[in-house]
Design an enzyme around this catalytic site. Structure first.
Site, PDB file in Angstrom:
ATOM      1  N   TYR A 158      41.194   5.066  56.652  1.00 33.18           N
ATOM      2  CA  TYR A 158      40.231   6.150  56.885  1.00 33.18           C
ATOM      3  C   TYR A 158      40.499   6.858  58.210  1.00 33.18           C
ATOM      4  CZ  TYR A 158      37.750   3.944  53.002  1.00 33.18           C
ATOM      5  OH  TYR A 158      37.426   3.428  51.780  1.00 33.18           O
TER       6      TYR A 158
HETATM    7  C1  LIG Z   1      41.254  -0.063  51.511  1.00 33.74           C
HETATM    8  C2  LIG Z   1      42.208   0.099  50.343  1.00 33.74           C
HETATM    9  C3  LIG Z   1      41.513   0.806  49.205  1.00 33.74           C
HETATM   10  C4  LIG Z   1      43.394   0.945  50.813  1.00 33.74           C
HETATM   11  O1  LIG Z   1      44.324   1.069  49.756  1.00 33.74           O
HETATM   12  P1  LIG Z   1      45.896   0.882  50.037  1.00 33.74           P
HETATM   13  O2  LIG Z   1      46.616   1.323  48.833  1.00 33.74           O
HETATM   14  O3  LIG Z   1      46.114  -0.483  50.551  1.00 33.74           O
HETATM   15  O4  LIG Z   1      46.050   1.973  51.216  1.00 33.74           O
HETATM   16  P2  LIG Z   1      47.345   2.751  51.683  1.00 33.74           P
HETATM   17  O5  LIG Z   1      48.556   1.938  51.359  1.00 33.74           O
HETATM   18  O6  LIG Z   1      47.271   4.127  51.159  1.00 33.74           O
HETATM   19  O7  LIG Z   1      47.118   2.863  53.204  1.00 33.74           O
HETATM   20  C5  LIG Z   1      46.923   1.727  53.954  1.00 33.74           C
HETATM   21  C6  LIG Z   1      48.218   1.333  54.663  1.00 33.74           C
HETATM   22  O8  LIG Z   1      49.240   2.279  54.636  1.00 33.74           O
HETATM   23  C7  LIG Z   1      49.582   2.683  56.005  1.00 33.74           C
HETATM   24  N1  LIG Z   1      50.070   4.044  55.875  1.00 33.74           N
HETATM   25  C8  LIG Z   1      50.150   4.723  54.710  1.00 33.74           C
HETATM   26  N2  LIG Z   1      50.703   5.918  54.913  1.00 33.74           N
HETATM   27  C9  LIG Z   1      50.965   6.012  56.227  1.00 33.74           C
HETATM   28  C10 LIG Z   1      51.535   7.020  57.029  1.00 33.74           C
HETATM   29  N3  LIG Z   1      51.937   8.190  56.526  1.00 33.74           N
HETATM   30  N4  LIG Z   1      51.639   6.794  58.327  1.00 33.74           N
HETATM   31  C11 LIG Z   1      51.215   5.632  58.853  1.00 33.74           C
HETATM   32  N5  LIG Z   1      50.682   4.651  58.139  1.00 33.74           N
HETATM   33  C12 LIG Z   1      50.548   4.826  56.830  1.00 33.74           C
HETATM   34  C13 LIG Z   1      48.335   2.444  56.705  1.00 33.74           C
HETATM   35  O9  LIG Z   1      48.406   2.344  58.069  1.00 33.74           O
HETATM   36  C14 LIG Z   1      48.010   1.122  56.078  1.00 33.74           C
HETATM   37  O10 LIG Z   1      48.942   0.142  56.395  1.00 33.74           O
HETATM   38  P3  LIG Z   1      48.468  -1.261  56.927  1.00 33.74           P
HETATM   39  O11 LIG Z   1      47.157  -1.542  56.278  1.00 33.74           O
HETATM   40  O12 LIG Z   1      49.525  -2.194  56.496  1.00 33.74           O
HETATM   41  O13 LIG Z   1      48.354  -1.039  58.386  1.00 33.74           O
HETATM   42  C15 LIG Z   1      42.748  -1.267  49.867  1.00 33.74           C
HETATM   43  O14 LIG Z   1      43.484  -1.867  50.894  1.00 33.74           O
HETATM   44  C16 LIG Z   1      41.672  -2.185  49.368  1.00 33.74           C
HETATM   45  O15 LIG Z   1      41.325  -2.133  48.190  1.00 33.74           O
HETATM   46  N6  LIG Z   1      41.139  -3.058  50.256  1.00 33.74           N
HETATM   47  C17 LIG Z   1      40.132  -4.021  49.876  1.00 33.74           C
HETATM   48  C18 LIG Z   1      38.884  -3.363  49.379  1.00 33.74           C
HETATM   49  C19 LIG Z   1      38.293  -2.424  50.390  1.00 33.74           C
HETATM   50  O16 LIG Z   1      38.188  -2.752  51.558  1.00 33.74           O
HETATM   51  N7  LIG Z   1      37.895  -1.261  49.919  1.00 33.74           N
HETATM   52  C20 LIG Z   1      37.281  -0.278  50.737  1.00 33.74           C
HETATM   53  C21 LIG Z   1      35.842  -0.614  50.846  1.00 33.74           C
HETATM   54  S1  LIG Z   1      34.973   0.747  51.521  1.00 33.74           S
END
Ligand SMILES: CC(C)(COP(=O)(O)OP(=O)(O)OC[C@H]1O[C@@H](n2cnc3c(N)ncnc32)[C@H](O)[C@@H]1OP(=O)(O)O)[C@@H](O)C(=O)NCCC(=O)NCCS
Length: 189
Positions: A158
């Site tokens: 976020y």
């Molecule tokens: C939160 C959630 C939905 C994010 O989905 P995701 O597919 O893992 O997210 P993304 O891969 O798009 O992005 C997160 C990661 O990519 C990194 N990233 C993606 N694109 C990037 C960019 N262009 N530059 C830098 N970092 C980047 C982020 O820093 C992050 O990496 P890290 O977590 O290893 O530090 C998922 O992790 C999840 O389901 N978590 C558990 C449930 C949850 O918490 N849901 C939200 C409740 S409100």
């Protein structure tokens, strides 16, 4: 640090309410796994997800792997007076930051209600793409969401997408965990 792009076999799609209803069990299983909630949570949440689908401005986006299994799900709708989340957040923002700030954030917003990626598919850009898809079609002035206080992958995502603090360490009625309420202006650049 740059996340690897989602595998090229990942398919993204907006889902209609009928399409999500047809795959609700799978979507809720994904949600419970991603949030690490107890198993019974899926049955408890089903009526709420079904009711949310009827709200104005409801939009849903999902990601599927090469075998067609759901690996990500997100949805939201227009925030409005009378909704439980709206009233909880409005009370918090008003108490801590005043009615003007509450009006400015909450006059016209899309609530990003749920966003979940299957644990084995996290960190590969699927979550970011789901947010982009959902918000690309939102015409509201702002987007708001709440998430348990981090640090967490959700917070990193976020922040990277430009969300700022609206309320921190906020407790919703009936949940002992502290939450952050985050928001940003729309459209996303
Ligand atoms: C939160 C959630 C939905 C994010 O989905 P995701 O597919 O893992 O997210 P993304 O891969 O798009 O992005 C997160 C990661 O990519 C990194 N990233 C993606 N694109 C990037 C960019 N262009 N530059 C830098 N970092 C980047 C982020 O820093 C992050 O990496 P890290 O977590 O290893 O530090 C998922 O992790 C999840 O389901 N978590 C558990 C449930 C949850 O918490 N849901 C939200 C409740 S409100």
């Amino acid at each position: 640090m740059t996340a690897a792009p989602p595998p090229s076999t990942t398919r993204f799609a907006e889902l209609s309410a009928d399409e999500l209803r047809a795959r609700l069990r799978e979507a809720l299983a994904l949600y419970v796994t991603a949030m690490n909630y107890p198993r019974g949570t899926a049955e408890q949440r089903a009526p709420m997800w079904l009711a949310h689908m009827l709200r104005a401005g409801w939009r849903c986006a999902a990601a599927f792997d090469g075998d067609g299994a759901m690996v990500g799900i997100g949805y939201g709708y227009l925030g409005a007076h009378g909704q439980w989340w709206h009233e909880q957040v409005r009370r918090g923002v008003t108490e801590r930051r005043g009615a003007e700030v509450a009006d400015a954030w909450m006059g016209d917003y899309f609530e990003l209600t749920e966003l979940h990626v299957r644990p084995d598919a996290q960190g590969g850009g699927i979550g970011a793409e789901l947010v982009r898809l959902l918000l690309a079609g939102a015409t509201s002035k702002h987007v708001l969401l709440s998430t348990p206080e981090g640090p967490s992958r959700a917070w990193r995502l976020y922040r990277r997408l430009g969300f700022v603090d609206v309320l921190r360490d906020y407790q919703f009625t009936g949940d002992p965990r502290p939450f952050g309420v985050l928001g940003r202006e729309l459209p996303m650049a």
